[in-house]
Scaffold this motif. Structure first.
Motif, short mmCIF file in Angstrom:
data_model
loop_
_atom_site.label_atom_id
_atom_site.label_comp_id
_atom_site.label_asym_id
_atom_site.label_seq_id
_atom_site.Cartn_x
_atom_site.Cartn_y
_atom_site.Cartn_z
N GLY A 179 0.83 -1.20 0.00
CA GLY A 179 0.00 0.00 0.00
C GLY A 179 0.86 1.25 0.00
N ILE A 180 0.26 2.34 -0.42
CA ILE A 180 0.90 3.66 -0.29
C ILE A 180 -0.06 4.53 0.50
N ASN A 181 0.46 5.25 1.48
CA ASN A 181 -0.32 6.27 2.18
C ASN A 181 0.11 7.64 1.66
N PRO A 182 -0.65 8.20 0.72
CA PRO A 182 -0.30 9.57 0.31
C PRO A 182 -0.66 10.55 1.41
N GLY A 183 0.10 11.63 1.50
CA GLY A 183 -0.32 12.77 2.30
C GLY A 183 -1.16 13.67 1.41
N PRO A 184 -1.49 14.89 1.87
CA PRO A 184 -2.33 15.78 1.07
C PRO A 184 -1.73 16.03 -0.32
N ALA A 185 -2.47 15.66 -1.34
CA ALA A 185 -1.91 15.68 -2.69
C ALA A 185 -2.68 16.64 -3.58
N GLU A 186 -1.93 17.28 -4.46
CA GLU A 186 -2.52 18.28 -5.35
C GLU A 186 -3.24 17.58 -6.51
N THR A 187 -4.45 17.11 -6.24
CA THR A 187 -5.29 16.49 -7.27
C THR A 187 -6.69 17.09 -7.13
N PRO A 188 -7.59 16.81 -8.06
CA PRO A 188 -8.95 17.35 -7.95
C PRO A 188 -9.64 16.95 -6.64
N MET A 189 -9.17 15.88 -5.99
CA MET A 189 -9.84 15.43 -4.76
C MET A 189 -9.63 16.37 -3.58
N LEU A 190 -8.47 17.03 -3.52
CA LEU A 190 -8.06 17.70 -2.28
C LEU A 190 -9.10 18.70 -1.77
N GLN A 192 -12.14 18.76 -2.17
CA GLN A 192 -13.43 18.14 -1.82
C GLN A 192 -13.48 17.69 -0.35
N PHE A 193 -12.32 17.73 0.32
CA PHE A 193 -12.32 17.44 1.76
C PHE A 193 -12.82 18.64 2.55
N LYS A 201 -12.04 27.51 0.27
CA LYS A 201 -11.33 26.24 0.07
C LYS A 201 -9.87 26.49 -0.25
N GLU A 202 -9.58 27.54 -1.05
CA GLU A 202 -8.20 27.83 -1.40
C GLU A 202 -7.41 28.23 -0.15
N ARG A 203 -8.08 29.06 0.71
CA ARG A 203 -7.43 29.48 1.95
C ARG A 203 -7.17 28.28 2.86
N ASP A 204 -8.19 27.43 2.98
CA ASP A 204 -8.07 26.27 3.87
C ASP A 204 -7.06 25.25 3.36
N THR A 205 -6.94 25.14 2.02
CA THR A 205 -5.97 24.19 1.47
C THR A 205 -4.58 24.55 1.98
N LYS A 206 -4.30 25.87 1.98
CA LYS A 206 -2.98 26.32 2.46
C LYS A 206 -2.89 26.13 3.98
N GLU A 207 -3.92 26.62 4.68
CA GLU A 207 -3.84 26.63 6.14
C GLU A 207 -3.89 25.22 6.73
N ILE A 208 -4.80 24.40 6.22
CA ILE A 208 -4.99 23.08 6.84
C ILE A 208 -4.02 22.06 6.27
N PHE A 209 -3.94 21.96 4.95
CA PHE A 209 -3.18 20.86 4.34
C PHE A 209 -1.69 21.18 4.22
N LEU A 210 -1.38 22.30 3.57
CA LEU A 210 0.03 22.61 3.34
C LEU A 210 0.79 22.71 4.66
N SER A 211 0.15 23.34 5.65
CA SER A 211 0.85 23.54 6.93
C SER A 211 1.02 22.23 7.69
N SER A 212 0.31 21.16 7.26
CA SER A 212 0.43 19.89 7.97
C SER A 212 1.56 19.01 7.41
N GLY A 216 6.80 20.88 3.67
CA GLY A 216 6.32 22.17 3.18
C GLY A 216 5.85 22.18 1.74
N MET A 217 5.50 21.01 1.21
CA MET A 217 4.99 20.95 -0.18
C MET A 217 3.83 19.97 -0.21
N LEU A 218 2.84 20.27 -1.05
CA LEU A 218 1.80 19.27 -1.28
C LEU A 218 2.40 18.15 -2.14
#
Ligand SMILES: NC(=O)c1ccc[n+]([C@@H]2O[C@H](COP(=O)([O-])OP(=O)(O)OC[C@H]3O[C@@H](n4cnc5c(N)ncnc54)[C@H](O)[C@@H]3O)[C@@H](O)[C@H]2O)c1
Length: 252
Positions: A179-190, A192-193, A201-212, A216-218
């Motif tokens: 198996g592979i466990n991806p982290g937050p990935a820059e695909t159309p799915m992201l 939708q969370f 959503k754009e703000r949250d993508t940076k704040e929630i996902f990128l910062s996690s 420091g990269m999606l």
């Protein structure tokens, strides 16, 4: 040409990671059945590949459609050596009391039961050859929970354990399951969370996902494809039952 002479069956091949995996595997010499429930998306991926690809339309949570897609692949290409289960659905952050039973079942069916179904129909062909490789795209959310992702986390946790259960069961037939466990990935799915409008959503993508992500990269779909190539090729011939985090350190 790490996959020369192999046939791969890639679910969710119409977008994101499944698309990147289909393209890389084909470039590395594999014949690829590109399977998606959005037939047009599968056809687009096929158009971006070289020869020896076949787009198929099928819902991986429906037994008869999985059976038909596997049968069609074997009819066209003669065998199945590799199955990559990348088809999946997200869920937007939702308090547990607001999740419908229908949504719960749908998430489990598409993210986990589909892995059981592709194994049920592809494994007999692999057993006949005494070789094969199954790769499940799980998620770091299957080991590190986030609030409001209840059904998604459960479906991915189940996918991880199913990966290990199949690995131990199929090892005597030289069929590897990883198996592979991806982290937050820059695909159309992201996005939708997330809840809210596009700006939110754009703000949250940076704040929630990128910062996690400590690096420091999606994650990019191609990052997942390269790890998939390793796990599905003979480079990993002694690796089974392994879940590889490709997540920029999110799982630490
Ligand atoms: N994007 C992320 O941040 C992320 C992180 C961790 C794990 N994942 C997992 O990675 C996998 C790939 O996700 P992605 O980001 O490439 O998403 P994506 O939405 O870009 O691609 C998923 C593809 O699966 C297809 N699909 C969905 N349900 C299907 C079904 N029942 N039958 C057939 N096809 C179906 C969709 O049409 C789509 O083409 C998923 O299992 C997802 O849960 C994604």
């Amino acid at each position: 040409m790490l996959l020369k002479g192999k046939t791969a069956f890639v679910t969710g091949g119409g977008s994101g990671m499944g698309k990147a995996i289909s393209k890389l595997f084909n470039k590395q010499g594999a014949q690829v059945a590109i399977v998606d429930w959005i037939g047009e998306a599968a056809a687009h991926t096929a158009a971006e590949c070289g020869t020896a690809v076949m787009p198929l339309t099928a819902d991986m949570s429906r037994e008869e459609e999985v059976a038909a897609a596997v049968a069609r692949t074997v009819e066209e290409f003669g065998s199945i050596d590799i199955v990559v289960n990348s088809a999946g659905v997200p869920m937007a952050f939702t308090p547990v009391e607001e999740v419908s039973l229908e949504q719960w079942h749908r998430t489990m069916d598409i993210n986990c039961t589909s892995i059981f179904l592709t194994a049920k129909y592809a494994v007999p062909h692999m057993k006949a050859k005494q070789s094969g490789s199954i790769l499940n795209i799980c998620s770091i959310a299957g080991v590190r929970a986030r609030p409001g992702l209840n059904a998604y986390c459960a479906s991915k946790g189940a996918a991880i354990m199913l990966t290990k259960a199949l690995a131990i069961e199929l090892a005597p037939y030289r069929i590897r399951v990883n198996g592979i466990n991806p982290g937050p990935a820059e695909t159309p799915m992201l996005s939708q969370f997330l809840q809210g409008d596009a700006e939110q959503k754009e703000r949250d993508t940076k704040e929630i996902f990128l910062s996690s992500v400590p690096l420091g990269m999606l994650i990019q779909p191609e990052d997942i494809a390269e790890a998939a190539l390793y796990l599905c090729s003979d480079l990993a011939k002694i690796v089974t039952g392994e879940i590889v985090n490709v997540d920029g350190g999110r799982g630490i």
